[in-house]
Enzyme design. Sequence first.
Site, PDB file in Angstrom:
ATOM      1  N   GLU A 113       0.846  -1.210   0.000  1.00 49.30           N
ATOM      2  CA  GLU A 113       0.000   0.000   0.000  1.00 49.30           C
ATOM      3  C   GLU A 113       0.873   1.248   0.000  1.00 49.30           C
ATOM      4  O   GLU A 113       1.915   1.282   0.667  1.00 49.30           O
ATOM      5  CB  GLU A 113      -0.883  -0.039   1.252  1.00 49.30           C
ATOM      6  CG  GLU A 113      -2.246   0.559   1.070  1.00 49.30           C
ATOM      7  CD  GLU A 113      -3.137  -0.226   0.096  1.00 49.30           C
ATOM      8  OE1 GLU A 113      -3.106   0.085  -1.123  1.00 49.30           O
ATOM      9  OE2 GLU A 113      -3.848  -1.120   0.552  1.00 49.30           O
ATOM     10  N   HIS A 114       0.435   2.241  -0.747  1.00 50.71           N
ATOM     11  CA  HIS A 114       1.140   3.526  -0.861  1.00 50.71           C
ATOM     12  C   HIS A 114       2.564   3.372  -1.377  1.00 50.71           C
ATOM     13  O   HIS A 114       3.434   4.182  -1.043  1.00 50.71           O
ATOM     14  CB  HIS A 114       1.148   4.278   0.489  1.00 50.71           C
ATOM     15  CG  HIS A 114      -0.140   5.018   0.733  1.00 50.71           C
ATOM     16  ND1 HIS A 114      -0.391   6.248   0.181  1.00 50.71           N
ATOM     17  CD2 HIS A 114      -1.242   4.681   1.432  1.00 50.71           C
ATOM     18  CE1 HIS A 114      -1.597   6.653   0.549  1.00 50.71           C
ATOM     19  NE2 HIS A 114      -2.140   5.708   1.308  1.00 50.71           N
TER      20      HIS A 114
ATOM     21  N   ASP B 237       2.913   2.242  -4.853  1.00 48.95           N
ATOM     22  CA  ASP B 237       2.880   2.238  -6.335  1.00 48.95           C
ATOM     23  C   ASP B 237       3.548   3.503  -6.880  1.00 48.95           C
ATOM     24  O   ASP B 237       4.321   3.447  -7.830  1.00 48.95           O
ATOM     25  CB  ASP B 237       1.463   2.040  -6.896  1.00 48.95           C
ATOM     26  CG  ASP B 237       0.434   3.049  -6.447  1.00 48.95           C
ATOM     27  OD1 ASP B 237       0.710   3.851  -5.521  1.00 48.95           O
ATOM     28  OD2 ASP B 237      -0.675   3.053  -7.046  1.00 48.95           O
TER      29      ASP B 237
ATOM     30  N   GLY C  25     -15.941   5.936  -1.982  1.00 48.86           N
ATOM     31  CA  GLY C  25     -15.170   6.273  -0.774  1.00 48.86           C
ATOM     32  C   GLY C  25     -14.839   5.064   0.079  1.00 48.86           C
ATOM     33  O   GLY C  25     -14.402   5.196   1.216  1.00 48.86           O
TER      34      GLY C  25
ATOM     35  N   SER D 173     -11.895   1.524  -5.165  1.00 50.35           N
ATOM     36  CA  SER D 173     -11.634   2.112  -6.474  1.00 50.35           C
ATOM     37  C   SER D 173     -12.819   2.182  -7.411  1.00 50.35           C
ATOM     38  O   SER D 173     -12.738   1.824  -8.586  1.00 50.35           O
ATOM     39  CB  SER D 173     -10.500   1.350  -7.161  1.00 50.35           C
ATOM     40  OG  SER D 173      -9.421   2.194  -7.247  1.00 50.35           O
ATOM     41  N   SER D 174     -13.914   2.688  -6.869  1.00 49.58           N
ATOM     42  CA  SER D 174     -15.046   2.976  -7.759  1.00 49.58           C
ATOM     43  C   SER D 174     -14.586   3.988  -8.804  1.00 49.58           C
ATOM     44  O   SER D 174     -15.060   3.986  -9.941  1.00 49.58           O
ATOM     45  CB  SER D 174     -16.223   3.526  -6.959  1.00 49.58           C
ATOM     46  OG  SER D 174     -15.844   4.687  -6.259  1.00 49.58           O
ATOM     47  N   SER D 175     -13.616   4.827  -8.446  1.00 49.67           N
ATOM     48  CA  SER D 175     -13.138   5.855  -9.380  1.00 49.67           C
ATOM     49  C   SER D 175     -12.378   5.233 -10.548  1.00 49.67           C
ATOM     50  O   SER D 175     -12.656   5.549 -11.715  1.00 49.67           O
ATOM     51  CB  SER D 175     -12.273   6.876  -8.647  1.00 49.67           C
ATOM     52  OG  SER D 175     -11.293   6.221  -7.887  1.00 49.67           O
TER      53      SER D 175
ATOM     54  N   GLU E 225      -7.207  11.264 -13.384  1.00 44.46           N
ATOM     55  CA  GLU E 225      -7.255  11.466 -11.933  1.00 44.46           C
ATOM     56  C   GLU E 225      -6.279  12.583 -11.517  1.00 44.46           C
ATOM     57  O   GLU E 225      -6.587  13.397 -10.649  1.00 44.46           O
ATOM     58  CB  GLU E 225      -6.910  10.142 -11.240  1.00 44.46           C
ATOM     59  CG  GLU E 225      -7.251  10.137  -9.794  1.00 44.46           C
ATOM     60  CD  GLU E 225      -8.100   8.946  -9.368  1.00 44.46           C
ATOM     61  OE1 GLU E 225      -8.687   8.247 -10.213  1.00 44.46           O
ATOM     62  OE2 GLU E 225      -8.169   8.733  -8.167  1.00 44.46           O
TER      63      GLU E 225
ATOM     64  N   ASP F 119      -4.423   1.118  -9.226  1.00 45.40           N
ATOM     65  CA  ASP F 119      -5.872   0.899  -9.361  1.00 45.40           C
ATOM     66  C   ASP F 119      -6.265   0.698 -10.821  1.00 45.40           C
ATOM     67  O   ASP F 119      -6.978  -0.245 -11.166  1.00 45.40           O
ATOM     68  CB  ASP F 119      -6.649   2.100  -8.797  1.00 45.40           C
ATOM     69  CG  ASP F 119      -6.355   2.330  -7.337  1.00 45.40           C
ATOM     70  OD1 ASP F 119      -5.702   1.464  -6.722  1.00 45.40           O
ATOM     71  OD2 ASP F 119      -6.765   3.377  -6.805  1.00 45.40           O
TER      72      ASP F 119
HETATM   73  C1  GLA Z   1      -5.178   4.963  -3.961  1.00 43.92           C
HETATM   74  C2  GLA Z   1      -4.397   5.322  -5.234  1.00 43.92           C
HETATM   75  C3  GLA Z   1      -3.417   4.214  -5.615  1.00 43.92           C
HETATM   76  C4  GLA Z   1      -2.565   3.788  -4.431  1.00 43.92           C
HETATM   77  C5  GLA Z   1      -3.420   3.549  -3.179  1.00 43.92           C
HETATM   78  C6  GLA Z   1      -2.589   3.307  -1.959  1.00 43.92           C
HETATM   79  O1  GLA Z   1      -6.026   3.881  -4.191  1.00 43.92           O
HETATM   80  O2  GLA Z   1      -5.276   5.547  -6.310  1.00 43.92           O
HETATM   81  O3  GLA Z   1      -2.619   4.635  -6.693  1.00 43.92           O
HETATM   82  O4  GLA Z   1      -1.538   4.730  -4.184  1.00 43.92           O
HETATM   83  O5  GLA Z   1      -4.275   4.652  -2.913  1.00 43.92           O
HETATM   84  O6  GLA Z   1      -1.857   2.147  -2.092  1.00 43.92           O
END
Ligand code: GLA
Length: 379
Positions: A24-25, A27, A112, A116-118, A150, A162
């Site tokens: 996580e965090h 990428d 939210g 990743s609905s976005s 984005e 995502d």
């Molecule tokens: C969001 C971002 C991703 C990633 C995650 C955390 O989902 O869109 O690119 O950085 O946060 O891992």
Amino acid sequence: MNSMDKLKSDIIVKSPGRINLIGEHIDYNGGHVLPAAIDRKVTMWFRKKENSLCRVNSEDEGAFTFDIKKPLQISDTHWENYVLGVVDGIVKARPQKLGGFDCVISSELPIGAGISSSAALECGVAKGLNDLFDLGLSNLELIEISRMAEHNFVGTKCGVMDQFAVTMGKRKKLLLLNCETLDYKLIDADFGSYKILLLNTNVSHNLATSEYNTRRKECEQALAVIQKDHPQYDFLADVPEATIETYKEKLSGKVYQRALFVSRENARTLKAAELIQNGDIKGFGSLMYQTHEGLSKNYEVSCPELDFLVDLSKDLPQVVGSRMMGGGFGGCTINLVEEGFVNEFMDLASKAYKQKFDINLTSILVATSNGVETINSES
Ligand code: GLA
């Protein structure tokens, strides 16, 4: 096209949400991540029009229109920017190729929630327009257009995870993705008798976008200092933990903590990918707990609601791993739960959460699935 006209559409696109098992965090720091596309989707119906006017109608959010022949502007209505940003990117990648179109959107993905609905929306629009107008854009181009939507229209300087997972996901597989090279390996999503359960805190603290961009800047600061002595590192995730430790005095406290987390998380993800391939689900789960600890203490992107749910699971032997998932500041925890305990866990977590925060918890049992696809008729 209104909802009644869905059946008259030229194409239908199904675009999934994503989970991330670990990584996580990192990428946007050139690290490794382990996401998968899931069986909850956004469905979109597309139809070409004779003129240049476009109408996009979301069943949940309402409709808006724009003219494809005129320059596109950022909208004051937040969600519209996910669509507009992608359309803008496609117009720039393939000038003069797009005509007017209608699009109806229906989503099963909570907003939210960190699933990743976005990206599902962005990649669905990208795939739909690519197929509707026969543009011949590759998957990697569609991923990049969606990611830049984005950045440029929504304002989150996100990484690639995502959009990559939503586009490239495969049923029953996890994607071990190297975000520096975009090389990836498909790994069996085999968790034995454990199920993947998401617990949605139903909170989404409004820090999410600004703090996300701040974390990215803090990581860039750390890398810039380290690169002065070690120009061989192009990305923060490549810097070994032992090297980061030598910068304790040279980086500000927070920036040092961020860098430490990034280096550890990358190593953890590679280790976790090995463990899952060897069938060591418990070992994998304990790394998920370590990730949560790091995200909460070093990276500071968790919140009391997420911490509460993870802590609660620690006393339950039937839950082997639990952590916050996605950008943080709300959304879901991802949990590996013994099959026979899923209902009981949902029940006891909901009660405890309601008692503590007076908020209803929702749970989503997910399976991995294929990435975004165009289908010819409803299935
Ligand atoms: C969001 C971002 C991703 C990633 C995650 C955390 O989902 O869109 O690119 O950085 O946060 O891992």
